[in-house]
Design an enzyme around this catalytic site. Structure first.
Site, PDB file in Angstrom:
ATOM      1  CD  GLU A  49      44.124  22.417  44.983  1.00 24.62           C
ATOM      2  OE1 GLU A  49      45.266  22.705  44.576  1.00 24.62           O
ATOM      3  OE2 GLU A  49      43.292  21.765  44.301  1.00 24.62           O
TER       4      GLU A  49
ATOM      5  CG  PHE B  47      51.244  31.179  35.637  1.00 24.99           C
ATOM      6  CD1 PHE B  47      50.511  30.482  34.687  1.00 24.99           C
ATOM      7  CD2 PHE B  47      51.888  30.461  36.643  1.00 24.99           C
ATOM      8  CE1 PHE B  47      50.442  29.098  34.718  1.00 24.99           C
ATOM      9  CE2 PHE B  47      51.823  29.081  36.684  1.00 24.99           C
ATOM     10  CZ  PHE B  47      51.091  28.396  35.718  1.00 24.99           C
ATOM     11  CD  GLN B  48      49.271  28.120  39.052  1.00 23.54           C
ATOM     12  OE1 GLN B  48      50.004  28.335  40.012  1.00 23.54           O
ATOM     13  NE2 GLN B  48      48.957  26.894  38.660  1.00 23.54           N
TER      14      GLN B  48
ATOM     15  CE  LYS C 104      56.972  32.363  44.957  1.00 22.92           C
ATOM     16  NZ  LYS C 104      57.158  31.641  43.671  1.00 22.92           N
TER      17      LYS C 104
ATOM     18  CG  MET D 225      17.114  13.442  46.054  1.00 21.26           C
ATOM     19  SD  MET D 225      15.900  12.596  47.083  1.00 21.26           S
ATOM     20  CE  MET D 225      16.717  12.658  48.681  1.00 21.26           C
TER      21      MET D 225
END
Length: 588
Positions: free
Chosen positions: A52, A114-115, A164, A480
């Site tokens: 993502e 969940f999630q 959802k 760096m």
């Protein structure tokens, strides 16, 4: 009869109405209802990324080269939180993206389902606005508002989190004909009184500098900037985010200011008596210790975001407005001063002094006795590929070398992560830029550390036919950080050896970037000698049907110079280790 459709169908239709042609994303449980109608869309291409974060950076790259809103999509919980880095990056660099995330059903919100993650709360400090949608009837309005907010005023990210059940319920679709956003009225037209005062200060100044930031590119003001500079003869410096806003080849351009800026650009800001600041925000990487920055300068500060005015440095003349409008009005007002009163800007002596400094202290590099100089790789890449290509850099030494050794001649030629400094930006952002500019050449210039954070998006590029070209500046180190360890930690190289480079220095070449590229369906090349440099770049340029990755194995001890060490004044700029410019009073 009014057509009934699901919230998910309404979302896809709303995105089509908003002009979306590309979405970068990954499906998952909470967002899955959207992927069914998206499958049937003839207007929107969905690109399945491998992470993502890659979706977010790709949306940024797409937005930066097209000027349109970039769109990324993820599911709830970890899918949404994986977008956070890209959202923060877009917020820092004012990039217009809309992130659409699925959320657990509305009746489960707050139950640690969940999630579940409060992505709206998590991203509130790093978005222009954020929405949580639980009513499917609100979806078209929210999408219309999100795109308007993201692209107007100071651009930036907007989050749309949709439960959802709102995606599954039936609703009707009505695209709004007007938006009711009473608290959101960006100021684009500058106040005439402020412009007049700015023109007066410019005419009086003896050592003025046009201090140009990324806002000039975002407002499409590059052409006006060139007119203003040539009309007044004022020297120009362009920040890291503004590279390309003013041509490098122009005599008046002094280079990039800041921690790793050119001596002429840094010196001009320090010794100026007036900074005409356009779309820049006095970032700490430009100012060094703020109290010692440009101590003798008055400040004209023009920015579309009123929150930036006098945030870091108090403005003598604050101008809130779009840079294109501000520059246009300044040009008219300066011309009026000439026509009405015969008052002209005259900074000839100052300009000649600064051009002399530029000639005396060009940004250069020493070639190593053995091995390939990373600066030479980037310099030659620019010379062979040219300014019509788009260059996307990761973060670190290769980013600074790219900013100096690529010849920037046009806006939107250069993409990088400036404010957030996000390692892993280059490959997915280049992917998004290539999608936005099909048929053009896009180079990602990455470090061996940055590349390993998001190189999985090469699989996306290979499968989707996105033929980016990747130049890995492989010094086998977190370069760096290693430079700082060399300079400030007595060469104690704690956890900066990546083991990716030449076997001659004992590196294990893990991973082998050529083999990795081939495993991802790309062409893998390696270059370890300047004798092979041109041929390798030209071979990469001849391949346009798939991504190409070049492992440039370079000297590991090359450093970025000039340098203003963190926590010090710009007056302490070094052109090499323990070497400061030999300033003369007549120089500045």
């Amino acid at each position: 009869m009014t057509e009934q459709l699901t919230g998910a169908q309404s979302l896809v239709r709303a995105l089509e109405h908003a002009g979306v042609d590309t979405i970068f994303g990954i499906p998952g449980g909470a967002i899955l209802p959207v992927y069914d109608p998206l499958f049937d869309s003839e207007k929107i291409r969905h690109i399945l990324v491998r992470h993502e974060q890659g979706a977010g950076h790709a949306a940024q790259g797409y937005a930066m080269v097209t000027g349109k809103v970039g769109v990324c999509m993820a599911t709830s919980g970890p899918g949404a939180t994986n977008l956070v880095t890209a959202i923060a990056d877009a917020h820092m660099d004012s990039v217009p993206i809309v992130a659409i995330t699925g959320q657990v059903p509305s009746h489960s919100i707050g139950s640690d389902a969940f999630q579940e993650a409060d992505i709206r709360g998590i991203t509130m400090p790093i978005t222009k606005h954020s929405y949580l949608v639980t009513d499917p009837a609100e979806i078209p309005r929210v999408i219309a508002e999100a795109f308007h907010i993201s692209l107007t005023g100071r651009p930036g990210p907007v989050l749309v989190d949709i439960a959802k059940d709102a995606l599954q319920k039936l609703t009707t679709f009505t695209w709004p004909t007007e938006l009711a956003l009473p608290g959101y009225r960006p100021t684009t037209r500058p106040h005439g009184k402020q412009v007049r005062e700015a023109a007066r200060l410019i005419a009086e100044a003896k050592r003025p500098v046009l201090y140009v930031g990324g806002g000039v590119i975002k407002s499409g003001a590059a052409a006006g900037l060139k007119v203003l500079a040539e009309m007044t003869g004022i020297p120009v410096v362009t920040t890291l985010m503004a590279r390309g806003a003013f041509p490098d080849s122009h005599e008046l351009h002094l280079g990039m200011p800041g921690m790793h800026g050119s001596v002429a650009a840094v010196g001009a800001l320090q010794k100026s008596d007036l900074l005409v600041t356009l779309g820049a925000r006095f970032d700490d990487r430009v100012t060094g210790v703020l109290t010692s920055f440009a101590p003798g300068a008055k400040i004209i500060h023009a920015d579309i975001d009123p929150a930036e005015i006098s945030k870091n440095r108090t403005a003598d003349v604050p101008i809130v407005g779009d840079c294109r409008e501000v520059i246009a009005d300044l040009i008219l007002m300066l011309q009026k001063q000439v026509d009405d009163d015969g008052v002209r800007v005259d900074c000839t002596a100052w300009r000649q002094q600064m051009l002399a400094v530029k000639a005396t202290y060009p940004v250069g590099f020493d070639r190593p006795e053995k091995g390939l100089a990373p600066q030479r790789v980037i310099q030659r890449l620019s010379e062979l590929v040219g300014p019509e290509a788009t260059y996307v850099a990761g973060v670190g030494q290769h980013q600074m070398w790219s900013a100096h050794f690529i010849d920037f001649e046009r806006p939107k030629q250069w993409l990088n992560s400036g404010g957030a400094g996000t390692m892993g930006y280059a490959v997915p952002a280049a992917m998004g830029a290539q999608v936005g500019l099909p048929g053009t050449t896009v180079w990602a210039i990455d470090g061996d550390g940055c590349f390993q954070m998001t190189n999985q998006e090469l699989a996306t590029c290979a499968i989707e036919g996105i033929p980016i070209k990747v130049a890995i500046i492989n010094n086998s180190s977190l370069g760096m950080v290693r430079q700082w360890q060399t300079l400030f930690y007595d060469g104690r190289y704690s956890n900066t050896d990546l083991n990716t480079g030449s076997e001659e220095i004992g590196a294990k070449r893990i991973p082998d970037f050529v083999k990795l590229a081939e495993a991802y369906g790309c062409i893998g090349l390696r270059c370890e000698s300047e004798d092979d440099l041109d041929a390798t770049i030209q071979k990469a340029m001849s391949i346009n049907d798939r991504p190409v990755v070049i492992d440039f194995v370079v000297e590991r001890d090359a450093m970025v110079w000039p340098m203003v060490a963190s926590g010090t004044s710009n007056d302490d700029i070094k052109i090499a280790r323990d070497m400061a410019p030999k300033w003369e009073e007549d120089d500045l």
